[in-house]
Write a protein that holds these residues in place. Structure first.
Motif, PDB file in Angstrom:
ATOM      1  N   GLU A  28       0.828  -1.208   0.000  1.00  0.00           N
ATOM      2  CA  GLU A  28       0.000   0.000   0.000  1.00  0.00           C
ATOM      3  C   GLU A  28       0.860   1.255   0.000  1.00  0.00           C
ATOM      4  OE1 GLU A  28      -1.942   3.447   1.625  1.00  0.00           O
ATOM      5  OE2 GLU A  28      -0.483   2.247   2.736  1.00  0.00           O
ATOM      6  N   LYS A  29       1.954   1.246   0.734  1.00  0.00           N
ATOM      7  CA  LYS A  29       2.832   2.412   0.796  1.00  0.00           C
ATOM      8  C   LYS A  29       3.610   2.575  -0.501  1.00  0.00           C
ATOM      9  CE  LYS A  29       5.894   4.802   4.035  1.00  0.00           C
ATOM     10  NZ  LYS A  29       6.577   4.725   5.349  1.00  0.00           N
ATOM     11  N   GLU A  31       2.578   1.702  -3.435  1.00  0.00           N
ATOM     12  CA  GLU A  31       1.635   2.212  -4.427  1.00  0.00           C
ATOM     13  C   GLU A  31       1.379   3.697  -4.235  1.00  0.00           C
ATOM     14  OE1 GLU A  31       0.340   0.820  -7.135  1.00  0.00           O
ATOM     15  OE2 GLU A  31       1.690  -0.853  -6.710  1.00  0.00           O
ATOM     16  N   ARG A  32       1.343   4.166  -2.987  1.00  0.00           N
ATOM     17  CA  ARG A  32       1.157   5.595  -2.726  1.00  0.00           C
ATOM     18  C   ARG A  32       2.294   6.406  -3.332  1.00  0.00           C
ATOM     19  NH1 ARG A  32       0.324   4.752   2.908  1.00  0.00           N
ATOM     20  NH2 ARG A  32       2.076   6.179   3.296  1.00  0.00           N
ATOM     21  N   GLU A  35       1.986   6.287  -7.241  1.00  0.00           N
ATOM     22  CA  GLU A  35       0.877   7.116  -7.730  1.00  0.00           C
ATOM     23  C   GLU A  35       1.174   8.601  -7.549  1.00  0.00           C
ATOM     24  OE1 GLU A  35      -1.774   6.243  -9.480  1.00  0.00           O
ATOM     25  OE2 GLU A  35      -0.871   4.245  -9.494  1.00  0.00           O
ATOM     26  N   ASN A  57       2.250  14.043  -1.020  1.00  0.00           N
ATOM     27  CA  ASN A  57       1.089  13.323  -1.540  1.00  0.00           C
ATOM     28  C   ASN A  57       1.146  11.831  -1.252  1.00  0.00           C
ATOM     29  OD1 ASN A  57      -0.095  15.648  -2.609  1.00  0.00           O
ATOM     30  ND2 ASN A  57       1.019  15.465  -4.549  1.00  0.00           N
ATOM     31  N   ALA A  58       2.352  11.330  -1.025  1.00  0.00           N
ATOM     32  CA  ALA A  58       2.504   9.915  -0.674  1.00  0.00           C
ATOM     33  C   ALA A  58       2.478   9.712   0.838  1.00  0.00           C
ATOM     34  CB  ALA A  58       3.812   9.375  -1.241  1.00  0.00           C
ATOM     35  N   SER A  59       2.377  10.817   1.575  1.00  0.00           N
ATOM     36  CA  SER A  59       2.353  10.780   3.049  1.00  0.00           C
ATOM     37  C   SER A  59       3.616  10.152   3.619  1.00  0.00           C
ATOM     38  CB  SER A  59       1.106  10.016   3.550  1.00  0.00           C
ATOM     39  OG  SER A  59      -0.071  10.648   3.122  1.00  0.00           O
TER      40      SER A  59
END
Length: 224
Positions: A28-29, A31-32, A35, A57-59
């Motif tokens: 999940e990280k 992919e963040r 993206e 934006n990816a935190s």
């Protein structure tokens, strides 16, 4: 640009690897980050793209970015490689696996057509490629590394075409493969000359490709 990517889809090109710490992240990280990078590179030209924006934006912390990638170029090239791999899903793999059943020109057209299919489904990646087309220095750096692989692809198609009798056996396959590679690189200038492609009308967009294929197949000499 996507035309050039698809030319090397079936041949492994140069790999751009993030650091091991990136691959150790949960999916999940990862992919963040991917993206967020695609969004930023699609929005701004490469030299204006901001690592800070990607991190926000990816935190993730900006410092974490450099734990995952050497620099912005490393990330950008990795995004390009991911784009290449995605295109494999859009080419008619039966034609590639069973290329002896298809003519040289059928195979060549399918390679280009698959690029349009991919672009229609992934407009952000198309936007990344479009902006790269305007950065000649980075453009040459990235695709210069892939150019030999494109040459190998064309050479294999030509040699098959000679065997099946569709291509004149008197040609120099290496010379013609180099010409086809250079022509394919030049095509993007025509396709992007208006700033965008009409992805809702693939047949119209393929007109440029068909003009090129007609020239390759028939040449300049007038025939009866």
């Amino acid at each position: 640009m996507f035309i050039k990517y698809i030319l090397i889809d079936r041949i492994k090109g140069v790999r751009y690897m993030p650091k091991e710490t990136f691959f150790n992240l949960v999916n999940e990280k990862k992919e963040r980050v991917i993206e967020a990078a695609i969004d930023e590179f699609a929005l701004r030209p490469y030299h204006q793209a901001r690592i800070t924006a990607i991190a926000d934006n990816a935190s993730i912390a900006k410092g974490s970015f450099y734990q995952y990638f050497e620099d912005k170029k490393d990330l950008f090239k990795y995004i390009i490689e991911l784009s290449v791999n995605k295109k494999l899903k859009y080419i008619n793999l039966d034609m590639i696996k069973n290329k002896d059943k298809y003519s040289f020109f059928q195979l060549l057209r399918e390679v280009y057509l698959s690029g349009f299919r991919f672009a229609k489904r992934h407009p952000k990646l198309l936007a990344v490629a479009s902006k790269l087309a305007n950065n000649k220095e980075l453009y040459r750096e990235i695709f210069g590394e892939y150019k030999d692989k494109s040459l190998e692809f064309f050479l294999e198609l030509l040699e098959q075409g000679i065997v099946e009798g569709a291509i004149d056996s008197k040609i120099d396959p290496v010379f013609v493969a180099k010409m086809l590679t250079n022509i394919s690189y030049t095509l993007s200038d025509f396709i992007y000359e208006d700033g965008e492609i009409d992805l809702n009308n693939i047949d119209e967009s393929m007109e440029i490709i068909d003009k090129m294929l007609y020239f390759i197949e028939n040449g300049l000499k007038k025939r009866d």
